[in-house]
Design a protein around this motif. Structure first.
Motif, mmCIF file in Angstrom:
data_model
loop_
_atom_site.group_PDB
_atom_site.id
_atom_site.type_symbol
_atom_site.label_atom_id
_atom_site.label_comp_id
_atom_site.label_asym_id
_atom_site.label_seq_id
_atom_site.Cartn_x
_atom_site.Cartn_y
_atom_site.Cartn_z
ATOM 1 N N LYS A 176 9.621 -25.652 93.418
ATOM 2 C CA LYS A 176 8.638 -26.636 93.874
ATOM 3 C C LYS A 176 8.688 -27.848 92.954
ATOM 4 N N ALA A 177 8.811 -29.028 93.565
ATOM 5 C CA ALA A 177 8.855 -30.269 92.797
ATOM 6 C C ALA A 177 7.539 -31.032 92.971
ATOM 7 N N PRO A 178 7.022 -31.581 91.859
ATOM 8 C CA PRO A 178 7.591 -31.509 90.519
ATOM 9 C C PRO A 178 7.270 -30.194 89.824
ATOM 10 N N THR A 179 8.148 -29.855 88.910
ATOM 11 C CA THR A 179 7.902 -28.773 87.961
ATOM 12 C C THR A 179 7.912 -29.384 86.571
ATOM 13 N N LEU A 180 6.985 -28.968 85.746
ATOM 14 C CA LEU A 180 6.942 -29.415 84.354
ATOM 15 C C LEU A 180 7.151 -28.204 83.455
ATOM 16 N N VAL A 181 8.092 -28.332 82.534
ATOM 17 C CA VAL A 181 8.280 -27.314 81.504
ATOM 18 C C VAL A 181 7.668 -27.872 80.223
ATOM 19 N N THR A 182 6.607 -27.248 79.754
ATOM 20 C CA THR A 182 5.903 -27.753 78.576
ATOM 21 C C THR A 182 6.694 -27.445 77.309
ATOM 22 N N ASP A 183 6.228 -27.993 76.202
ATOM 23 C CA ASP A 183 6.939 -27.817 74.935
ATOM 24 C C ASP A 183 7.009 -26.354 74.505
ATOM 25 N N ASP A 184 6.052 -25.538 74.963
ATOM 26 C CA ASP A 184 6.096 -24.121 74.592
ATOM 27 C C ASP A 184 6.793 -23.266 75.652
#
Length: 204
Positions: A48-56
């Protein structure tokens, strides 16, 4: 942080522009939910867009939820959603209308590009067009009453979403040109598209 998705998606683009306005560094990975489905699935199996990968390493999806998270990372004075209840209510209304316009434009694109012509249902398409028109009409009324200021410090998430929805619609559904009918939305969107955060994030 990594933002996953193509900027031709209004949902990805509004997230990317807001990241820039918030001053949050990120890496953009232009993966398509169609052409690079398997590669996208390695990051987010839901694709699914958008996907965010956080810093952790946490994986978030849905532009609204991603932006809610991003707001927590900055000082309150930098946030793109007003803190004042009355201002916040109006901003949420404008964002909702613009998101509805995005949704209906996307539905028309998918109907045209993905559904075989013999399986298209004209009453459904007509209904979507009416909903799309209603969303832009309501935005026109709102902006005529109280304009949104197209400057980096005042545009807000709602202004970003309005401009992104307008640009996406007229790029992908050009046969429904609302420019003459909704001049306030058209003028505001043109001003917004001239801002650095927009110019650095073209819908391609």
């Amino acid at each position: 942080m990594q933002l996953i998705g193509m900027l031709d998606s209004p949902y990805v683009r509004r997230t990317a522009i807001c990241l820039k306005l918030l001053g949050l560094p990120y890496e953009h990975r232009a993966l398509s939910v169609f052409r690079t489905f398997d590669e996208f699935a390695e990051i987010n199996p839901v694709v699914k867009a958008p996907t965010l990968v956080t810093d952790d390493g946490t994986v978030l999806m849905d532009s609204t939820l991603i932006l809610q998270y991003l707001e927590t990372l900055v000082d309150p004075a930098q946030r793109l959603v007003p803190g004042d209840p009355a201002e916040r209510l109006r901003a949420l209304r404008l964002t909702g209308l613009a998101m509805a316009a995005c949704e209906k434009s996307v539905q028309l694109v998918y109907e045209r590009e993905l559904r075989p012509s013999e399986k298209r249902h004209a009453p459904w398409t007509d209904r979507v067009r009416k909903q799309l028109h209603a969303a832009f009409h309501a935005l026109e009324v709102e902006l005529a009453q109280v304009p949104v200021v197209a400057t980096p410090d005042r545009i807000g998430e709602h202004g970003v979403t309005i401009a992104v929805a307008w640009r996406f619609h007229h790029l992908l559904v050009p046969e429904l040109d609302f420019t003459a009918e909704f001049p306030e939305v058209a003028s505001f969107s043109a001003q917004a598209e001239a801002l650095p955060a927009f110019l650095e994030t073209p819908p391609i």
